[in-house]
Scaffold this motif. Structure first.
Motif, PDB file in Angstrom:
ATOM      1  N   SER A   2      22.302   0.884  11.726  1.00 45.35           N
ATOM      2  CA  SER A   2      21.209   1.742  11.304  1.00 45.35           C
ATOM      3  C   SER A   2      20.935   2.789  12.374  1.00 45.35           C
ATOM      4  O   SER A   2      21.311   2.620  13.537  1.00 45.35           O
ATOM      5  CB  SER A   2      19.947   0.913  11.066  1.00 45.35           C
ATOM      6  N   LEU A   3      20.282   3.843  11.958  1.00 46.06           N
ATOM      7  CA  LEU A   3      19.876   4.875  12.906  1.00 46.06           C
ATOM      8  C   LEU A   3      18.977   4.266  13.979  1.00 46.06           C
ATOM      9  O   LEU A   3      19.081   4.620  15.157  1.00 46.06           O
ATOM     10  CB  LEU A   3      19.170   6.014  12.171  1.00 46.06           C
ATOM     11  N   ARG A   4      18.148   3.330  13.585  1.00 47.15           N
ATOM     12  CA  ARG A   4      17.251   2.676  14.547  1.00 47.15           C
ATOM     13  C   ARG A   4      18.063   2.024  15.664  1.00 47.15           C
ATOM     14  O   ARG A   4      17.757   2.175  16.848  1.00 47.15           O
ATOM     15  CB  ARG A   4      16.395   1.641  13.831  1.00 47.15           C
ATOM     16  N   ALA A  35      23.419  11.928  12.341  1.00 43.90           N
ATOM     17  CA  ALA A  35      22.081  12.024  11.781  1.00 43.90           C
ATOM     18  C   ALA A  35      21.592  13.454  11.935  1.00 43.90           C
ATOM     19  O   ALA A  35      21.922  14.132  12.906  1.00 43.90           O
ATOM     20  CB  ALA A  35      21.133  11.074  12.500  1.00 43.90           C
ATOM     21  N   GLN A  39      16.140  13.414  10.275  1.00 47.83           N
ATOM     22  CA  GLN A  39      16.270  11.953  10.238  1.00 47.83           C
ATOM     23  C   GLN A  39      15.923  11.358  11.594  1.00 47.83           C
ATOM     24  O   GLN A  39      15.201  10.363  11.683  1.00 47.83           O
ATOM     25  CB  GLN A  39      17.689  11.545   9.855  1.00 47.83           C
ATOM     26  N   LEU A  40      16.442  11.971  12.637  1.00 51.55           N
ATOM     27  CA  LEU A  40      16.225  11.476  13.990  1.00 51.55           C
ATOM     28  C   LEU A  40      14.742  11.479  14.340  1.00 51.55           C
ATOM     29  O   LEU A  40      14.204  10.456  14.788  1.00 51.55           O
ATOM     30  CB  LEU A  40      17.022  12.325  14.981  1.00 51.55           C
ATOM     31  N   ARG A  42      12.106  11.627  12.349  1.00 54.08           N
ATOM     32  CA  ARG A  42      11.346  10.704  11.494  1.00 54.08           C
ATOM     33  C   ARG A  42      11.482   9.265  12.001  1.00 54.08           C
ATOM     34  O   ARG A  42      10.506   8.527  12.078  1.00 54.08           O
ATOM     35  CB  ARG A  42      11.824  10.782  10.038  1.00 54.08           C
ATOM     36  N   GLU A  43      12.723   8.889  12.364  1.00 55.18           N
ATOM     37  CA  GLU A  43      12.941   7.522  12.836  1.00 55.18           C
ATOM     38  C   GLU A  43      12.292   7.300  14.191  1.00 55.18           C
ATOM     39  O   GLU A  43      11.737   6.222  14.446  1.00 55.18           O
ATOM     40  CB  GLU A  43      14.436   7.185  12.888  1.00 55.18           C
ATOM     41  N   ARG A  46       8.724   6.564  13.438  1.00 62.38           N
ATOM     42  CA  ARG A  46       8.562   5.216  12.881  1.00 62.38           C
ATOM     43  C   ARG A  46       8.693   4.159  13.981  1.00 62.38           C
ATOM     44  O   ARG A  46       7.929   3.198  14.034  1.00 62.38           O
ATOM     45  CB  ARG A  46       9.600   4.955  11.787  1.00 62.38           C
ATOM     46  N   MET A  47       9.676   4.359  14.854  1.00 65.10           N
ATOM     47  CA  MET A  47       9.894   3.391  15.933  1.00 65.10           C
ATOM     48  C   MET A  47       8.714   3.355  16.893  1.00 65.10           C
ATOM     49  O   MET A  47       8.332   2.288  17.381  1.00 65.10           O
ATOM     50  CB  MET A  47      11.193   3.726  16.677  1.00 65.10           C
ATOM     51  N   ASP A  50       6.086   1.409  15.248  1.00 64.24           N
ATOM     52  CA  ASP A  50       6.417  -0.017  15.239  1.00 64.24           C
ATOM     53  C   ASP A  50       6.351  -0.643  16.636  1.00 64.24           C
ATOM     54  O   ASP A  50       6.657  -1.823  16.804  1.00 64.24           O
ATOM     55  CB  ASP A  50       7.815  -0.241  14.648  1.00 64.24           C
TER      56      ASP A  50
END
Length: 175
Positions: A2-4, A35, A39-40, A42-43, A46-47, A50
Motif C-alpha cells: 500500500s501507499l501507506r 503515486a 494521492q501522496l 492525501r495519505e 490520513r497517516m 491516524d
C-alpha cells in the motif's frame, strides 16, 4: 503493498516534506511504486490523523509553509508490523490484456499502434532503470547487503520489463 507502507518505508530513515518524499520515490522507489502528488498528500494527512506521523510546519518567506513529516512511535510499530506480515503474490493487472479477449473486434491499425506504443513505454522504463542503476548502484558488489537490497528489486524490474518487451514483439510478429 500500500501507499501507506511505502510512505512508512520512505520516512523511516529521516523526516521529509511531501516534495522530499516525491524525490525519494523518483530516486529509488519508482520501479516498485508510483503515486500522484494528490494521492501522496492525501495519505500523509490520513497517516497524521491516524497518529502514524507528526507534521511540523515551517514558515517560509515568499513561499508556502514547509510541512515536515516524521514517523511517530506508532508509525514505527506499524512499519514493523507490515514488515513481519507475509505478502501474497500480486496479480498482474494490465488493462491492455483485456483487449486480447476481443482480438477479432480490435481494429488492426489501433492494435498495432497500441502495441507499438506499449513497447516504447517499456523501453523507456528500461532506460529509466538503467539511469537509476548508474546513479545509485554503479558498483553493487561494494555495497552492504542492506544497501544492495533495492538493487535486487531494480534488477527484477529490468528482467520483467525485458520479458514484456520480448512478449510484445512476439505478438506484433503475429499480427
Amino acid at each position: 503493498m500500500s501507499l501507506r507502507a511505502v510512505l512508512l518505508i520512505t520516512l523511516q530513515r529521516e523526516p521529509g516534506t511531501g516534495y522530499d518524499i516525491l524525490q525519494r520515490f523518483k530516486a529509488g522507489l519508482v520501479h516498485v511504486w508510483q503515486a500522484s502528488h494528490q494521492q501522496l498528500y492525501r495519505e500523509l494527512d490520513r497517516m497524521r490523523g491516524d497518529g502514524l506521523l507528526t507534521c511540523e510546519t515551517l514558515p517560509q518567506a515568499e513561499r508556502p509553509d514547509r510541512k515536515v513529516y516524521r514517523l511517530t512511535e506508532a508509525g514505527r510499530k506499524a512499519l514493523d508490523s507490515w514488515l513481519t506480515e507475509p505478502l501474497a503474490a500480486s496479480p498482474v493487472r494490465q488493462p491492455l490484456f483485456a483487449k486480447f479477449f476481443a482480438w477479432e473486434r480490435w481494429p488492426e491499425q489501433a492494435r498495432h499502434e497500441e502495441l507499438a506504443a506499449f513497447r516504447e513505454q517499456l523501453k523507456q522504463r528500461l532506460t529509466t532503470y538503467a539511469a537509476i542503476e548508474r546513479e545509485w548502484f554503479s558498483n553493487p558488489q561494494a555495497l552492504t547487503p542492506a544497501q544492495r537490497a533495492p538493487w535486487h528489486t531494480l534488477r527484477l524490474g529490468q528482467r520483467l520489463t525485458e520479458t514484456w518487451v520480448g512478449w510484445v514483439e512476439e505478438v506484433m510478429e503475429e499480427e
